[in-house]
Write an enzyme that holds these catalytic residues in place. Structure first.
Site, PDB file in Angstrom:
ATOM      1  N   ARG A  59     -44.591   5.297 -17.796  1.00 10.87           N
ATOM      2  CA  ARG A  59     -44.275   5.518 -16.229  1.00 10.87           C
ATOM      3  C   ARG A  59     -44.210   4.159 -15.482  1.00 10.87           C
ATOM      4  O   ARG A  59     -44.817   3.283 -15.752  1.00 10.87           O
ATOM      5  CB  ARG A  59     -45.384   6.427 -15.511  1.00 10.87           C
ATOM      6  CG  ARG A  59     -45.393   7.865 -15.587  1.00 10.87           C
ATOM      7  CD  ARG A  59     -43.879   8.590 -15.246  1.00 10.87           C
ATOM      8  NE  ARG A  59     -43.947   9.963 -15.648  1.00 10.87           N
ATOM      9  CZ  ARG A  59     -43.557  10.683 -16.677  1.00 10.87           C
ATOM     10  NH1 ARG A  59     -42.846   9.801 -17.741  1.00 10.87           N
ATOM     11  NH2 ARG A  59     -43.440  11.762 -16.829  1.00 10.87           N
ATOM     12  N   ARG A 103     -51.796  11.789 -26.819  1.00  9.18           N
ATOM     13  CA  ARG A 103     -50.944  12.339 -27.950  1.00  9.18           C
ATOM     14  C   ARG A 103     -49.899  11.033 -28.469  1.00  9.18           C
ATOM     15  O   ARG A 103     -49.877  10.933 -29.563  1.00  9.18           O
ATOM     16  CB  ARG A 103     -50.336  13.288 -27.518  1.00  9.18           C
ATOM     17  CG  ARG A 103     -51.031  14.506 -27.157  1.00  9.18           C
ATOM     18  CD  ARG A 103     -50.207  16.019 -26.618  1.00  9.18           C
ATOM     19  NE  ARG A 103     -50.903  16.816 -26.070  1.00  9.18           N
ATOM     20  CZ  ARG A 103     -51.636  16.859 -24.952  1.00  9.18           C
ATOM     21  NH1 ARG A 103     -51.220  16.059 -24.043  1.00  9.18           N
ATOM     22  NH2 ARG A 103     -52.185  17.818 -24.427  1.00  9.18           N
ATOM     23  N   ALA A 119     -36.860   7.971 -24.176  1.00 14.16           N
ATOM     24  CA  ALA A 119     -37.798   8.262 -25.257  1.00 14.16           C
ATOM     25  C   ALA A 119     -38.001   9.422 -25.712  1.00 14.16           C
ATOM     26  O   ALA A 119     -38.298   9.609 -26.777  1.00 14.16           O
ATOM     27  CB  ALA A 119     -38.998   7.409 -24.886  1.00 14.16           C
ATOM     28  N   PHE A 120     -37.897  10.426 -24.690  1.00  8.76           N
ATOM     29  CA  PHE A 120     -38.098  11.870 -25.209  1.00  8.76           C
ATOM     30  C   PHE A 120     -36.931  12.412 -25.620  1.00  8.76           C
ATOM     31  O   PHE A 120     -37.208  13.626 -26.174  1.00  8.76           O
ATOM     32  CB  PHE A 120     -38.530  12.726 -23.700  1.00  8.76           C
ATOM     33  CG  PHE A 120     -37.378  13.044 -22.928  1.00  8.76           C
ATOM     34  CD1 PHE A 120     -36.785  11.879 -22.348  1.00  8.76           C
ATOM     35  CD2 PHE A 120     -36.538  14.088 -22.929  1.00  8.76           C
ATOM     36  CE1 PHE A 120     -35.628  12.424 -21.630  1.00  8.76           C
ATOM     37  CE2 PHE A 120     -35.680  14.532 -22.222  1.00  8.76           C
ATOM     38  CZ  PHE A 120     -35.070  13.367 -21.546  1.00  8.76           C
ATOM     39  N   GLU A 177     -37.112   4.206 -10.823  1.00  8.67           N
ATOM     40  CA  GLU A 177     -35.910   4.506 -11.557  1.00  8.67           C
ATOM     41  C   GLU A 177     -35.222   5.650 -10.704  1.00  8.67           C
ATOM     42  O   GLU A 177     -34.069   5.971 -11.297  1.00  8.67           O
ATOM     43  CB  GLU A 177     -36.674   4.835 -12.917  1.00  8.67           C
ATOM     44  CG  GLU A 177     -37.449   5.952 -12.968  1.00  8.67           C
ATOM     45  CD  GLU A 177     -37.854   6.397 -14.336  1.00  8.67           C
ATOM     46  OE1 GLU A 177     -38.389   5.497 -15.318  1.00  8.67           O
ATOM     47  OE2 GLU A 177     -37.709   7.667 -14.787  1.00  8.67           O
ATOM     48  N   HIS A 227     -35.201   6.058 -19.666  1.00  6.66           N
ATOM     49  CA  HIS A 227     -35.873   7.148 -19.730  1.00  6.66           C
ATOM     50  C   HIS A 227     -35.485   7.976 -21.024  1.00  6.66           C
ATOM     51  O   HIS A 227     -35.212   9.240 -20.580  1.00  6.66           O
ATOM     52  CB  HIS A 227     -36.197   7.775 -18.408  1.00  6.66           C
ATOM     53  CG  HIS A 227     -37.532   8.405 -18.462  1.00  6.66           C
ATOM     54  ND1 HIS A 227     -38.265   8.553 -17.184  1.00  6.66           N
ATOM     55  CD2 HIS A 227     -38.384   9.310 -19.156  1.00  6.66           C
ATOM     56  CE1 HIS A 227     -39.432   9.041 -17.528  1.00  6.66           C
ATOM     57  NE2 HIS A 227     -39.181   9.774 -18.621  1.00  6.66           N
ATOM     58  N   ASP A 278     -38.798   1.931 -20.890  1.00 12.27           N
ATOM     59  CA  ASP A 278     -37.939   2.835 -20.911  1.00 12.27           C
ATOM     60  C   ASP A 278     -38.113   3.484 -19.463  1.00 12.27           C
ATOM     61  O   ASP A 278     -37.564   4.476 -19.316  1.00 12.27           O
ATOM     62  CB  ASP A 278     -38.520   3.829 -21.930  1.00 12.27           C
ATOM     63  CG  ASP A 278     -37.499   4.911 -22.166  1.00 12.27           C
ATOM     64  OD1 ASP A 278     -36.298   4.807 -22.279  1.00 12.27           O
ATOM     65  OD2 ASP A 278     -38.047   6.430 -22.170  1.00 12.27           O
TER      66      ASP A 278
HETATM   67  P1  NAI Z   1     -52.205  12.454 -22.858  1.00 12.59           P
HETATM   68  O1  NAI Z   1     -52.398  13.049 -21.765  1.00 12.59           O
HETATM   69  O2  NAI Z   1     -52.109  13.005 -24.254  1.00 12.59           O
HETATM   70  O3  NAI Z   1     -52.770  11.029 -22.918  1.00 12.59           O
HETATM   71  C1  NAI Z   1     -52.974  10.301 -21.954  1.00 12.59           C
HETATM   72  C2  NAI Z   1     -54.146   9.319 -22.355  1.00 12.59           C
HETATM   73  O4  NAI Z   1     -54.435   8.684 -21.062  1.00 12.59           O
HETATM   74  C3  NAI Z   1     -55.398  10.204 -22.507  1.00 12.59           C
HETATM   75  O5  NAI Z   1     -55.820   9.946 -23.668  1.00 12.59           O
HETATM   76  C4  NAI Z   1     -56.305   9.948 -21.052  1.00 12.59           C
HETATM   77  O6  NAI Z   1     -57.627  10.084 -21.397  1.00 12.59           O
HETATM   78  C5  NAI Z   1     -55.789   8.705 -20.852  1.00 12.59           C
HETATM   79  N1  NAI Z   1     -55.901   8.099 -19.623  1.00 12.59           N
HETATM   80  C6  NAI Z   1     -55.981   8.707 -18.295  1.00 12.59           C
HETATM   81  N2  NAI Z   1     -56.273   8.047 -17.632  1.00 12.59           N
HETATM   82  C7  NAI Z   1     -56.684   6.894 -17.857  1.00 12.59           C
HETATM   83  C8  NAI Z   1     -57.115   5.490 -17.295  1.00 12.59           C
HETATM   84  N3  NAI Z   1     -57.300   5.614 -15.971  1.00 12.59           N
HETATM   85  N4  NAI Z   1     -56.735   4.401 -18.124  1.00 12.59           N
HETATM   86  C9  NAI Z   1     -56.872   4.540 -19.705  1.00 12.59           C
HETATM   87  N5  NAI Z   1     -56.349   5.771 -20.169  1.00 12.59           N
HETATM   88  C10 NAI Z   1     -56.327   6.861 -19.321  1.00 12.59           C
HETATM   89  O7  NAI Z   1     -50.450  12.116 -22.552  1.00 12.59           O
HETATM   90  P2  NAI Z   1     -49.274  11.757 -23.451  1.00 12.59           P
HETATM   91  O8  NAI Z   1     -48.631  12.983 -24.093  1.00 12.59           O
HETATM   92  O9  NAI Z   1     -49.850  10.749 -24.720  1.00 12.59           O
HETATM   93  O10 NAI Z   1     -48.493  10.780 -22.708  1.00 12.59           O
HETATM   94  C11 NAI Z   1     -48.415   9.560 -22.027  1.00 12.59           C
HETATM   95  C12 NAI Z   1     -47.788   9.455 -21.042  1.00 12.59           C
HETATM   96  O11 NAI Z   1     -46.230   9.241 -21.447  1.00 12.59           O
HETATM   97  C13 NAI Z   1     -47.495  10.734 -19.895  1.00 12.59           C
HETATM   98  O12 NAI Z   1     -48.441  10.510 -18.930  1.00 12.59           O
HETATM   99  C14 NAI Z   1     -46.035  10.325 -19.366  1.00 12.59           C
HETATM  100  O13 NAI Z   1     -46.148   9.692 -18.265  1.00 12.59           O
HETATM  101  C15 NAI Z   1     -45.383   9.694 -20.792  1.00 12.59           C
HETATM  102  N6  NAI Z   1     -44.190  10.230 -21.047  1.00 12.59           N
HETATM  103  C16 NAI Z   1     -42.969   9.552 -21.028  1.00 12.59           C
HETATM  104  C17 NAI Z   1     -41.859   9.993 -21.667  1.00 12.59           C
HETATM  105  C18 NAI Z   1     -40.425   9.382 -21.711  1.00 12.59           C
HETATM  106  O14 NAI Z   1     -39.477   9.894 -22.045  1.00 12.59           O
HETATM  107  N7  NAI Z   1     -40.383   7.860 -21.573  1.00 12.59           N
HETATM  108  C19 NAI Z   1     -41.788  11.327 -22.429  1.00 12.59           C
HETATM  109  C20 NAI Z   1     -43.254  11.888 -22.455  1.00 12.59           C
HETATM  110  C21 NAI Z   1     -44.598  11.379 -21.507  1.00 12.59           C
END
Ligand code: NAI
Length: 334
Positions: A233, A152, A296-297, A262, A294, A257
Site C-alpha cells: 500500500r 501470504r 500486481a494482482f 494513487e 496497482h 506498484d
Molecule cells: P496477510 O494478511 O497474509 O499478511 C500481512 C502480514 O503483515 C501478516 O503476516 C501480519 O502479521 C503482518 N503485519 C501486520 N501488521 C504488521 C506490522 N505492524 N508490522 C509488520 N508486519 C505486520 O496479507 P497479504 O495477503 O500477504 O497481503 C499483504 C498486503 O499486500 C495487503 O495488506 C495489501 O495491502 C497488499 N496487496 C497488494 C496488491 C496489489 O495488487 N498491489 C494485491 C493484494 C494485496
C-alpha cells in the site's frame, strides 16, 4: 441480492459475469465517494475496490439508503471505517487470498527489472540504442534482502529470495513464520533491516502502526544504494523522503506498484491530461524509479478468484451464514 459495484472496469464485469448470475449486479463506473453513494440506493450490498472511499460519512449515506453489506473485491481494507460499519450493523467481507502468487511474482519481476535496468533496456532498444552504459546491475545472489510483513504474499517473496536466488533474508513481522525460519530466514527488528539490507520489500498491511514505515529516519539508517520495492500500500512509504533519498543516492532504486495518493491517478488513462501530482511527477523523472499502476494482482487467475469469492460472500451474507475468513471486523481495544 442487488449489488451496486463501484469503480467497475470492463475486466471486472467480464470476470463477475463469468462467475455466475446468482445476484443482480449494477455495474457503476464512478468511484464510491460521498457524492456517488446515492447511486447505490436500494442495493443491499455495495462492492468496492482499493481506492473507493468507505469512510464514516459514506457508510452513513449507504446505510440510510438500505445497504447492509460491504463487499471488498480485494484483500486490503484500509479504506473502510470498520468501527463505523460495526456501529451501523453493516457487515464487511473481503477476499483474503485470491492469488498471493500474482502479487509475489510481480514483486520479483519489479525487483529484477529495477536492479538490471530491464525497463530502460526495453525503451532503449526500440530507439536503436544497444549500448550498455547506465544499465550496470548487481547479482541478487548473496545480497541481503529485508522483507517487512511475511503473511501470504511476503512469505512467497521471502521464499523466492532465500531458496530461489540465494539471498540472505531478514524479516520483520508481528508473527513469525517457522517455515521461513527453517529456510534460513532470520526475523529481526525494523532498524536492523533498514541498516543491513541491500533490498527491502514491503508486504505488511497499511495500519496506523505501519503508516510511513519507510520515512526519512529509516532511510538515514540505510546502506547507500538501497533498492526499495512496494507492492503493498502506498501509505507505507513517505514519498517526499524517498525523493530526497533518491537525490542523494541513499536510495539506489525504487519500484512501486502503489502510491499514497494513487486514488486520483491509478486505473485511469491520463495520457492526454496534465499530471497535477508533483510528487508522482518528480518520481517519474528518475531513471531508477519504476512505477506501475496497482497491477500486481492483475492476473486471470486472481480476477476469477476475486469474482468467485466475492459472490460467495454475498450469498453467505444473504443466507445469514458466517462469513468465515472473509469477514473483516474492527480491532478490539486493548
Ligand atoms: P496477510 O494478511 O497474509 O499478511 C500481512 C502480514 O503483515 C501478516 O503476516 C501480519 O502479521 C503482518 N503485519 C501486520 N501488521 C504488521 C506490522 N505492524 N508490522 C509488520 N508486519 C505486520 O496479507 P497479504 O495477503 O500477504 O497481503 C499483504 C498486503 O499486500 C495487503 O495488506 C495489501 O495491502 C497488499 N496487496 C497488494 C496488491 C496489489 O495488487 N498491489 C494485491 C493484494 C494485496
Amino acid at each position: 441480492m442487488r449489488i451496486a459495484m463501484f469503480s467497475t472496469k470492463p475486466y471486472d464485469r467480464r470476470s463477475f459475469e463469468a462467475a455466475g448470475r446468482a445476484h443482480d449486479i449494477l455495474y457503476l463506473e464512478p468511484r464510491l465517494a460521498p457524492e456517488t453513494a446515492t447511486l447505490a440506493a436500494g442495493a443491499g450490498a455495495v462492492c468496492v475496490f482499493v481506492n473507493d472511499d468507505v469512510s464514516a460519512p459514506v457508510l452513513q449515506a449507504l446505510h440510510a439508503a438500505g445497504t447492509r453489506l460491504i463487499l471488498l473485491r480485494c484483500a486490503g481494507f484500509n479504506n473502510v471505517d470498520l468501527k463505523e460499519a460495526e456501529r451501523l450493523g453493516m457487515a464487511v467481507a473481503r477476499v483474503p487470498a485470491y492469488s498471493p502468487h500474482a502479487v509475489a511474482e510481480f514483486t520479483i519481476g519489479l525487483l529484477i527489472s529495477l536492479v538490471r535496468g530491464i525497463h530502460r533496456a526495453y525503451q532503449r532498444t526500440r530507439d536503436g540504442n544497444f549500448a550498455l552504459e547506465g544499465l550496470l546491475g548487481f547479482d541478487l545472489h548473496g545480497r541481503t534482502a529485508g522483507v517487512i510483513g511475511t503473511g501470504r504474499i511476503g512469505a512467497l517473496v521471502a521464499r523466492a529470495l532465500a531458496a530461489g536466488f540465494g539471498c540472505r533474508v531478514l524479516a520483520y513481522d508481528i508473527h513469525r513464520d517457522p517455515g521461513l525460519e527453517a529456510l534460513g530466514v532470520t526475523y529481526t527488528d525494523p532498524r536492523t533491516i533498514a541498516a543491513e539490507s541491500d533490498i527491502i520489500t514491503l508486504h505488511c498491511p497499511l495500519t496506523p502502526e505501519t503508516h510511513h514505515v519507510i520515512r526519512a529516519e529509516t532511510l538515514a539508517l540505510a546502506k547507500p544504494g538501497l533498492i526499495l520495492v512496494n507492492t503493498s500500500r502506498g501509505g507505507l512509504i513517505d514519498a517526499e523522503a524517498a525523493i530526497e533519498a533518491l537525490k542523494t543516492g541513499r536510495l539506489g532504486g525504487l519500484a512501486i506498484d502503489v502510491y499514497e495518493q494513487e486514488a486520483d491517478v491509478f486505473f485511469e488513462d491520463l495520457s492526454n491530461e496534465i499530471l497535477t501530482d508533483d510528487l508522482l511527477a518528480r518520481l517519474l523523472t528518475f531513471p531508477n524509479v519504476l512505477v506501475t499502476g496497482h497491477q500486481a494482482f492483475f492476473t486471470r487467475d486472481a480476477l476469477q478468484a476475486i469474482a468467485e469469492v466475492t459472490l460467495g460472500n454475498a450469498t453467505r451474507a444473504e443466507q445469514g451464514l458466517p462469513l468465515g475468513a472473509s469477514e473483516v471486523k474492527a480491532p478490539r481495544a486493548g
